[in-house]
Design an enzyme around this catalytic site. Sequence first.
Site, short mmCIF file in Angstrom:
data_model
loop_
_atom_site.label_atom_id
_atom_site.label_comp_id
_atom_site.label_asym_id
_atom_site.label_seq_id
_atom_site.Cartn_x
_atom_site.Cartn_y
_atom_site.Cartn_z
N SER A 1 -9.74 2.27 3.07
CA SER A 1 -8.89 3.01 2.17
C SER A 1 -7.97 2.13 1.33
O SER A 1 -7.44 2.60 0.31
CB SER A 1 -8.02 3.98 2.98
N LYS B 1 0.85 -1.19 0.00
CA LYS B 1 0.00 0.00 0.00
C LYS B 1 0.89 1.24 0.00
O LYS B 1 1.91 1.27 0.69
CB LYS B 1 -0.91 -0.02 1.24
N SER C 1 -9.70 -0.27 7.20
CA SER C 1 -9.17 -0.18 5.83
C SER C 1 -8.50 -1.43 5.28
O SER C 1 -8.18 -1.48 4.10
CB SER C 1 -8.19 0.98 5.72
N1 GLN Z 1 -12.86 4.29 6.44
C1 GLN Z 1 -12.30 4.69 7.70
C2 GLN Z 1 -11.97 6.15 7.67
O1 GLN Z 1 -12.27 6.77 6.73
C3 GLN Z 1 -11.11 3.84 8.02
C4 GLN Z 1 -9.88 4.31 7.38
C5 GLN Z 1 -8.71 3.44 7.68
O2 GLN Z 1 -8.82 2.39 8.29
N2 GLN Z 1 -7.55 3.92 7.29
O3 GLN Z 1 -11.43 6.68 8.59
#
Ligand code: GLN
Length: 505
Positions: free
Chosen positions: A158, A83, A182
């Site tokens: 994400s 990532k 994420s």
């Molecule tokens: N979707 C969640 C957020 O927007 C989790 C993001 C993540 O785990 N990096 O914060």
Amino acid sequence: MSSPTDLTRLTAVQMADGLAAAEFTSVELTQAHLDRIERLNGTLNAFLLVDAEGALATAREVDAAREAGEDLPRLAGVPVAVKDIACTQGLTTTAGSKMLADFVPPYDATIVTRLRDARMPILGKTNMDEFAMGSSTEHSAFGPTRNPWDLDRIPGGSGGGSSAAVAAYLAPLAIGSDTGGSIRQPAAVTGTVGTKPTYGGVSRYGVIALASSLDQIGPCARTVADAALLHEVLGGHDPMDSTSIDAPVPPVVAAATGTRDLTGLKVGVVTEIGGEGFQAGVLDLFNDALDQLRELGAEIVEVSCPHFAYAMAAYYLILPSEASSNLARYDAMRYGHRSTPEGSPSAEQVMAASRDDAFGDEVKRRIILGTYALSSGYYDAYYGQAQKVRTLIARDFEAAFEQADVLVSPTAPTTAFKIGDKTEDPMAMYLNDIATIPANLAGVPGMSIPSGLAAEDGLPAGLQILAPAMEDQRLYAVGAALEEALRSAQGGYVFEQAPEIEVRS
Ligand code: GLN
């Protein structure tokens, strides 16, 4: 397995075994993935950067070492995707942001060093929501990633790039980061496996920070056993990360390959997760999985975690607060994007123009929210209060784990939604993480495995398993047993049922 491209269909375990038995070389295996990336990445946008040269160089070294009879790590020669949130020396690392579009780190994150020590060819860097804020990868400054199951849908976020890459056989394994879901939510909507380890179980050194008290790095894979192998590579103490736990990696590989008999295991179903807002087909698959767990010998008990109802609210105060502090470093002075307004602007004007140009809407929204929550006069009412709720959530987990060895829930309320459906409505986007956020707030480990294809739309859904801190192996023991039971009940792995991807120009 006659044509080299078929190599991409193997599991990471089969790849490792095939390499060890000299059935094929790492160069062949790596090239097969690079060919597939070449053919499909224009359509999927899963990778932001492909390092063919670097990956093949590692592959060649591994092949030569194996030929020379050297003792090699288990995953040596098996390719991996990273990532774009983890620093890679000499390879652009953007965190999905225009702010870092040209940032070439002078060092490797510890987890990248570990991949290199494990001698895994690094295929490239995967797409993500900007600074890991989002649940759809649509907040990337470099365009959305498409879900291999349906190109008009999101791959989760994400870490949608990593999960889409794994689901589409562009990589057998990938790295994700999970601050509120994420790794797990993208796994759920792409029919793959993803683990968020215990907080502190995997080093964060060199990983671009979103919210430091919530962030965890973990594996994305197609099977539970594959995820375990990568988890073992990533985990373990790192003196460079002050929150890294100084203890051995939990025995995840042994658990993933151990007994499938769950007799005596108590599985808790959290009453507060599910019901309203959850798609019927997702809940049906979850209930079918509970039946499978019973057949494996587990006892299903109901547990109540009353404060989970406030997890979302607490998370969206704590995360923006920490993010606003972490993102203050992007000031256009030391590094990062710089916009210079006309005339003779002051340093503040350059800073403001740069941040205005290079941060996307979601990032700005959270910086403003976090700055507000931390400002004097509001600190106690918002940030302080959220921290108290966080403690109550951790206590809910403690009480639940007195009644059950693991907890389960659907990973995400729905299957993958359409690209564009939720970009105008931040709250709707946030609600995707309702089931995954509590684990980050409490620091406990969680995993998502595919539960099947939802009746309404034929798209994959996920089942989440949660365990007490430092008991990550329980996720793998339960995950592997359930994966196998579902596989025989459904006539194959979920990921195998993904349709062929039609190339779009
Ligand atoms: N979707 C969640 C957020 O927007 C989790 C993001 C993540 O785990 N990096 O914060």
